[in-house]
Structure formats: C-alpha cells, structure tokens
Write a protein that holds these residues in place. Structure first.
Motif, PDB file in Angstrom:
ATOM      1  N   PHE A 267      46.155  32.362   6.892  1.00 55.35           N
ATOM      2  CA  PHE A 267      46.075  31.385   7.974  1.00 55.35           C
ATOM      3  C   PHE A 267      44.802  30.550   7.807  1.00 55.35           C
ATOM      4  CE2 PHE A 267      48.654  34.756   9.789  1.00 55.35           C
ATOM      5  CZ  PHE A 267      49.688  34.039  10.343  1.00 55.35           C
TER       6      PHE A 267
ATOM      7  N   GLN B 227      46.356  29.167  14.733  1.00 55.37           N
ATOM      8  CA  GLN B 227      47.630  29.638  14.185  1.00 55.37           C
ATOM      9  C   GLN B 227      47.757  31.142  14.364  1.00 55.37           C
ATOM     10  OE1 GLN B 227      47.411  28.312  10.092  1.00 55.37           O
ATOM     11  NE2 GLN B 227      49.134  26.930  10.429  1.00 55.37           N
ATOM     12  N   VAL B 228      46.677  31.859  14.143  1.00 52.91           N
ATOM     13  CA  VAL B 228      46.688  33.308  14.288  1.00 52.91           C
ATOM     14  C   VAL B 228      47.005  33.674  15.725  1.00 52.91           C
ATOM     15  CG1 VAL B 228      45.310  35.415  14.144  1.00 52.91           C
ATOM     16  CG2 VAL B 228      45.065  33.658  12.393  1.00 52.91           C
ATOM     17  N   GLN B 229      46.319  33.028  16.662  1.00 49.54           N
ATOM     18  CA  GLN B 229      46.545  33.330  18.071  1.00 49.54           C
ATOM     19  C   GLN B 229      47.980  33.000  18.486  1.00 49.54           C
ATOM     20  OE1 GLN B 229      44.466  35.089  19.800  1.00 49.54           O
ATOM     21  NE2 GLN B 229      42.976  35.038  18.139  1.00 49.54           N
ATOM     22  N   GLU B 230      48.518  31.880  17.999  1.00 54.54           N
ATOM     23  CA  GLU B 230      49.897  31.511  18.321  1.00 54.54           C
ATOM     24  C   GLU B 230      50.872  32.516  17.719  1.00 54.54           C
ATOM     25  OE1 GLU B 230      53.243  30.046  19.742  1.00 54.54           O
ATOM     26  OE2 GLU B 230      51.238  29.475  20.401  1.00 54.54           O
ATOM     27  N   TYR B 231      50.600  32.957  16.500  1.00 51.42           N
ATOM     28  CA  TYR B 231      51.468  33.933  15.847  1.00 51.42           C
ATOM     29  C   TYR B 231      51.428  35.269  16.596  1.00 51.42           C
ATOM     30  CZ  TYR B 231      53.778  36.444  12.089  1.00 51.42           C
ATOM     31  OH  TYR B 231      54.657  37.206  11.360  1.00 51.42           O
ATOM     32  N   VAL B 232      50.236  35.695  17.018  1.00 50.13           N
ATOM     33  CA  VAL B 232      50.103  36.935  17.785  1.00 50.13           C
ATOM     34  C   VAL B 232      50.851  36.806  19.112  1.00 50.13           C
ATOM     35  CG1 VAL B 232      48.448  38.362  19.053  1.00 50.13           C
ATOM     36  CG2 VAL B 232      47.961  37.695  16.714  1.00 50.13           C
TER      37      VAL B 232
ATOM     38  N   GLN C  26      53.418  34.905  19.727  1.00 53.08           N
ATOM     39  CA  GLN C  26      54.844  34.921  19.418  1.00 53.08           C
ATOM     40  C   GLN C  26      55.315  36.360  19.157  1.00 53.08           C
ATOM     41  OE1 GLN C  26      55.811  32.755  15.880  1.00 53.08           O
ATOM     42  NE2 GLN C  26      58.005  33.034  16.104  1.00 53.08           N
ATOM     43  N   LEU C  27      54.547  37.125  18.396  1.00 53.49           N
ATOM     44  CA  LEU C  27      54.903  38.517  18.130  1.00 53.49           C
ATOM     45  C   LEU C  27      54.914  39.339  19.416  1.00 53.49           C
ATOM     46  CD1 LEU C  27      52.958  39.267  14.837  1.00 53.49           C
ATOM     47  CD2 LEU C  27      55.422  39.071  15.124  1.00 53.49           C
TER      48      LEU C  27
ATOM     49  N   GLN D  63      58.124  38.581  21.298  1.00 48.90           N
ATOM     50  CA  GLN D  63      59.259  39.257  20.672  1.00 48.90           C
ATOM     51  C   GLN D  63      59.241  40.755  20.956  1.00 48.90           C
ATOM     52  OE1 GLN D  63      58.948  38.215  16.548  1.00 48.90           O
ATOM     53  NE2 GLN D  63      59.940  36.222  16.818  1.00 48.90           N
TER      54      GLN D  63
END
Length: 122
Positions: A57, A62-67, A69-70, A73
């Motif tokens: 990343f 991006q990392v925060q958005e990905y976390v 999103q995870l 889910q």
C-alpha cells in the motif's frame, strides 16, 4: 476469537497497532519503535507477513479503507452465522413443541377411549 468485531483485534502474537506498522513503513518511527517492530518481525512469521503485505500500500488511507472494508465483511459474515444458529435453535424448539403437543393429544385420546370403554361396559 471471542471478539470478532475488528479484523485487527490484538492477539498475543501481534502486539503492534496498525498505526505503529504504518509509521514503521513510512520511516516515521523512532529507533526504539523500529527495533521493536523488527524484533517482532524476526520472532513471528505472522508479523513479518503483515508488514510485507502493508508494504504494497502506498497511501495509509488505503490501508484504513481496506481494514474498514474487511471489518464490514467480517461483521456481515458473523451476523449471518449468528442468524443461522438462532434459526436452527428455533427449529429444535419447535420440534420439541410439536412432539409435546402430539404426546398430550395421544394421552387425551387414550384417556377418552379408556373412559368411553368403562361407561359402555356397564
């Protein structure tokens, strides 16, 4: 796995926060923090792979958005599992209810036949 609300919940193996890992990757960590991160990377393959994955990343957002999103889910997945368990539990309760009602009806029918038999025999 008792608290499944946060994908980055802290295990015994991972004593680093996501902010510490990001600071390490951006080169903003102090010498002590870098030493601690590198020591954990050497001690734990999980931490080592986490740092390597975060290197892909470019932007911390991006990392925060990905976390996030995870986490969404994970919450949806666990909510579905909990709903299925409740539904299954209701079915088991309904089964016992039906068996109990049928048993009571059979006892009533048997009682009626016995009483009817005694009145007709006299």
């Amino acid at each position: 796995m008792t608290d499944l609300k946060d994908i980055l919940n802290h295990d015994d193996e991972l004593d680093l926060s996501s902010e510490e890992m990001i600071r390490y990757l951006q080169g903003e960590a102090s010498e002590e923090e870098r030493f601690a991160v590198e020591k954990q990377m050497a001690d734990s393959s999980f931490v080592n792979e986490a740092i390597e994955g975060l290197q892909d990343f470019k932007d911390p957002a991006q990392v925060q958005e990905y976390v996030a999103q995870l986490n969404r889910q994970l919450q949806k997945h666990t909510a579905r599992k909990i709903a299925r368990k409740k539904k299954r539990r209701l079915r088991k309760d309904e089964t016992w209810l039906i068996v109990a009602i049928l048993g009571i009806l059979l006892l009533c029918a048997f009682g009626y036949l016995v009483i009817h038999h005694f009145y007709t025999v006299k």
